[in-house]
Design an enzyme around this catalytic site. Structure first.
Site, PDB file in Angstrom:
ATOM      1  N   GLU A  52      -1.875  22.423   4.545  1.00 39.33           N
ATOM      2  CA  GLU A  52      -1.684  22.507   3.243  1.00 39.33           C
ATOM      3  C   GLU A  52      -2.914  22.881   2.429  1.00 39.33           C
ATOM      4  OE1 GLU A  52       1.061  18.493   2.722  1.00 39.33           O
ATOM      5  OE2 GLU A  52      -0.651  18.441   1.643  1.00 39.33           O
ATOM      6  N   ASP A  63      -5.139  13.037  -8.341  1.00 38.24           N
ATOM      7  CA  ASP A  63      -5.856  12.793  -7.433  1.00 38.24           C
ATOM      8  C   ASP A  63      -7.144  11.985  -7.347  1.00 38.24           C
ATOM      9  OD1 ASP A  63      -5.122  14.547  -4.981  1.00 38.24           O
ATOM     10  OD2 ASP A  63      -4.927  16.154  -6.483  1.00 38.24           O
ATOM     11  N   TYR A 178       7.429  14.532   1.393  1.00 36.21           N
ATOM     12  CA  TYR A 178       6.219  13.978   1.444  1.00 36.21           C
ATOM     13  C   TYR A 178       6.122  12.746   0.790  1.00 36.21           C
ATOM     14  CZ  TYR A 178       1.005  14.268   0.736  1.00 36.21           C
ATOM     15  OH  TYR A 178      -0.274  13.920   0.715  1.00 36.21           O
TER      16      TYR A 178
END
Lengths: 281, 405
Positions: A52, A63, A178
């Site tokens: 990734e 994040d 995911y």
């Protein structure tokens, strides 16, 4: 669906082998283009099964501090979308098998132009996309065109994705799912293995797609724990932090930057590969 | 007029939270269930007369509404054109329009059983309003604020702390309002069970732009009623400053279908739009995606968000609410801009002529009133939203005037 991408092929092959995939996340161009390319080129030999690559963005709202900082390091050294696609091309010239997923936020793609981006990404050798701020409600923006262009569109499922929501999330998802193992931002908490395995089992009841688990994975032992239930283990912040720790006082890569990252990948791969799963019949 | 004009300018957003191409729900999957829950809860509250009654009661007795519609006689004489009115939202409790929205959101949070309130703030006005209402209802309050803003706005930081809020300085990204918003979103992602995110402006993912607009529409609704009482007719023009655009949307929205009313939204041009150091997202930006919505944003050619610049910390944001973006695209509202210097000149004039120390945010609107009014006839009724008082800005103004306090 989107045909057979390198992602589909890789997960199918690993299923036959009877083990989970190690999925490694790094920000493209972190800390600079040359070092980043050298690390990425070394990933398959170190044991990464899926790569990734983060497309740097100034405002990565999902994040944590580690990946935010990696984005800013890359941007400060001139990384942009054109260079990220270049990095994929440079990698592909030496490796035509390892799947590459580009991960990031929608604005840089939107500004590059959706059609142009999909064409250029496909041509560069990208296999899938994860775009954090495009939930199913916005599928017409990029997901549908990406699937039509032959790219996988990989979606995040989270602990807030209940059984009612899950079918919505899984529709139009391809490649793999995911699973974000903890509530919160990347790199903050360690996942509780038992509840992660439960969640993976729940998702698998809804989809035949492989399920990879990420957020908070940093050590080989944890990776092994997750590899028992999941089809893939995603590691990001731990690798990015290793880059940070190897930089010199001027934030330039040190002599150990590349090897430190690849060593950690090898350890994590050891953890993932230590778990044998029943091979596909 | 625009040949493609819709039947009504007040029906948006559509079921996807869109205003034309703008708006939407561009958030991480973790937040989607929360945003859908909020949308439903707001729909239910809106349909419940008891919620509106509770809101009206607190607006009257706690916030101090209605705010006056004041004829600025000396300014009108000085400019020699339009008859100028100020909508006095700076007289609200906490000194700005921000509390109209906060009151609505906190009452909604209580209905939803949320016990922990988070907010972002730039200048600190929204943070102070949120801390105030949280204190009133005994709710835990956490305010994210860029560490540069914490340094620039010490009095407001102290106010928030007095009111029992925890102020968390944000050192990520560019250390200002947009980063405080990122950090608040990160908090929300990590604390989905008990936490309500109280956004301060008409931006963010659907339903926030609609919800904040609805709570701020009290400004325009009152203005309409008051102007009809005072002058027997609607105003001819409206002028308001725009950062995210909540005070402007509150004033404008009730008048959107009165198409004879000219509407001006004033962005912050900082040192001048041509210098690049500004906060004028419509005038100097382009459509993109940030903080959950598509709208006009300041960015570079690679889609990286750039920093906004304005003397007014409240306008110092690289985006604008999506409904404003749409109103610009269809031509219903004229979006113009005022520089730091124009705002400072307006600040001094307002102090001297009207005995009102205005916040630097409405000074941007006032600067354009000063420009527009002289060309209008004396029967032209112009309303400017005096959306905040200037006590918080005296240090910044003193610095620009070269005065040491």
């Amino acid at each position: 669906m989107s045909g057979d991408t390198r992602i589909d092929q890789r997960f199918a092959a690993l299923k036959d082998e009877g083990r989970a995939a190690l999925v490694t996340f790094l920000t493209a161009g972190d800390p600079d283009y040359a070092t980043s390319l050298e690390i990425v080129k070394g990933l398959p030999a170190a044991g990464a099964d899926v790569i990734e690559l983060g497309m740097p963005f100034t405002d990565p709202m999902a994040d944590g501090p580690a990946i935010q900082a990696s984005s800013l390091r890359a941007l400060a050294n001139g990384q942009n979308m054109i260079k990220t696609l270049q990095l994929v091309r440079d990698f592909r010239s030496g490796d035509d098998a390892t799947p590459i997923v580009l991960m990031g936020y929608y604005n840089p793609i939107y500004i590059y132009g959706v059609e142009r981006f999909l064409a250029d990404a496909k041509a560069a050798g990208v296999d899938g996309l994860i775009v954090v701020d495009l939930p199913p409600e916005e599928d017409s923006e990029l997901c549908i065109p990406a699937l039509a262009a032959g790219l996988n569109f990989i979606r995040l499922a989270t602990p807030t994705t209940d059984d009612h929501r899950l079918p919505t999330v899984l529709s139009n998802t391809s490649g793999f799912v995911y699973y974000v193992s903890v509530l919160g931002i990347t790199g903050t908490k360690a996942p509780d293995i038992a509840s992660v395995n439960q969640a993976v089992a729940r998702i698998k009841r809804h989809t035949p797609l492989p399920v990879a688990v990420g957020f908070g994975v940093r050590a080989a032992e944890q990776a092994a724990g997750i590899a028992g239930g999941a089809d893939g283990v995603v590691v990001g912040s731990a690798l990015v932090n290793t880059i940070l720790d190897s930089l010199d006082a001027d934030a330039k890569p040190g002599p150990s930057t590349v090897s430190a990252v690849l060593d950690l990948v090898a350890q994590l791969a050891g953890g993932v590969r230590s778990v044998e799963k029943p091979a596909a019949e | 007029m625009n040949v493609n004009a819709p039947n009504s300018y007040r029906v948006g957003p559509d079921e996807h939270g869109r205003y034309g191409i703008h708006g939407g729900r561009f958030v991480a999957e973790t937040l989607m269930p929360l945003i859908l829950e909020l949308e439903q809860a707001y729909k239910d509250a809106k349909a419940d007369p008891a919620f509106q009654e509770e809101m009206d009661s607190f607006l009257e007795h706690y916030v101090g509404r209605p705010s006056p519609l004041y004829f600025a006689e000396r300014l009108t004489e000085h400019l020699g054109g339009a008859k100028i009115y100020f909508k006095r939202d700076e007289l609200n409790h906490t000194g700005a329009h921000k509390i109209n929205n906060v009151m609505g959101q906190i009452l909604l949070a209580r209905r939803m059983g949320k016990t922990r309130i988070i907010a972002e703030t730039g200048a600190g006005q929204h943070g102070v309003a949120t801390a105030t209402v949280c204190a009133r209802f005994g709710l835990k309050c956490i305010v994210y604020m860029g560490d540069i803003d914490v340094e620039r706005q010490k009095p407001n930081v102290f106010r928030m702390k007095l009111l029992g809020a925890e102020v968390i300085p944000v050192s990520s990204g560019s250390h200002t309002l947009k980063d405080a918003l990122n950090e608040a979103l990160r908090d929300w992602v990590a604390n989905v069970e008990d936490t309500f995110y109280c956004i301060g402006t008409v931006a963010g993912p659907h339903p926030y732009p609609e919800m904040v607009r609805d709570f701020q529409c009290v400004i325009g609704d009152e203005t309409k009623r008051q102007m009809l009482e005072r002058e027997g007719r609607l105003p001819d023009s409206l002028v308001a400053a725009i950062g995210g655009g909540s005070n402007a949307m509150g004033l404008f929205h009730p008048f959107l279908d009165d198409t004879d009313v000219e509407i001006y939204g004033v962005e912050a041009a900082g040192s001048g739009v041509e210098t690049g150091a500004h906060a004028a997202s419509i005038t100097g930006g382009r459509p993109g995606i940030l903080h959950g919505n598509r709208t006009y944003l300041l960015m570079d050619d690679d889609g990286q968000i750039t920093e906004a610049h304005s003397i007014s910390a409240g306008l110092d944001y690289p985006g604008i609410g999506p409904e404003h973006a749409w109103l610009n695209d269809i031509g219903r509202v004229n979006y113009i801009s005022a520089t730091d210097q124009e705002a400072l000149d307006a600040f001094e004039l307002c102090c001297q002529l009207e005995g009102i120390i205005p916040a630097l945010e409405p000074c941007h609107a006032l600067a354009k009133v000063i420009e527009l009014a002289p060309d209008k006839s004396s029967d032209h009724l112009m309303v400017m939203n005096m959306c905040g008082r200037g006590d918080k800005d005296i240090f910044a103004v003193a610095e620009h005037l070269g005065v040491e306090l």
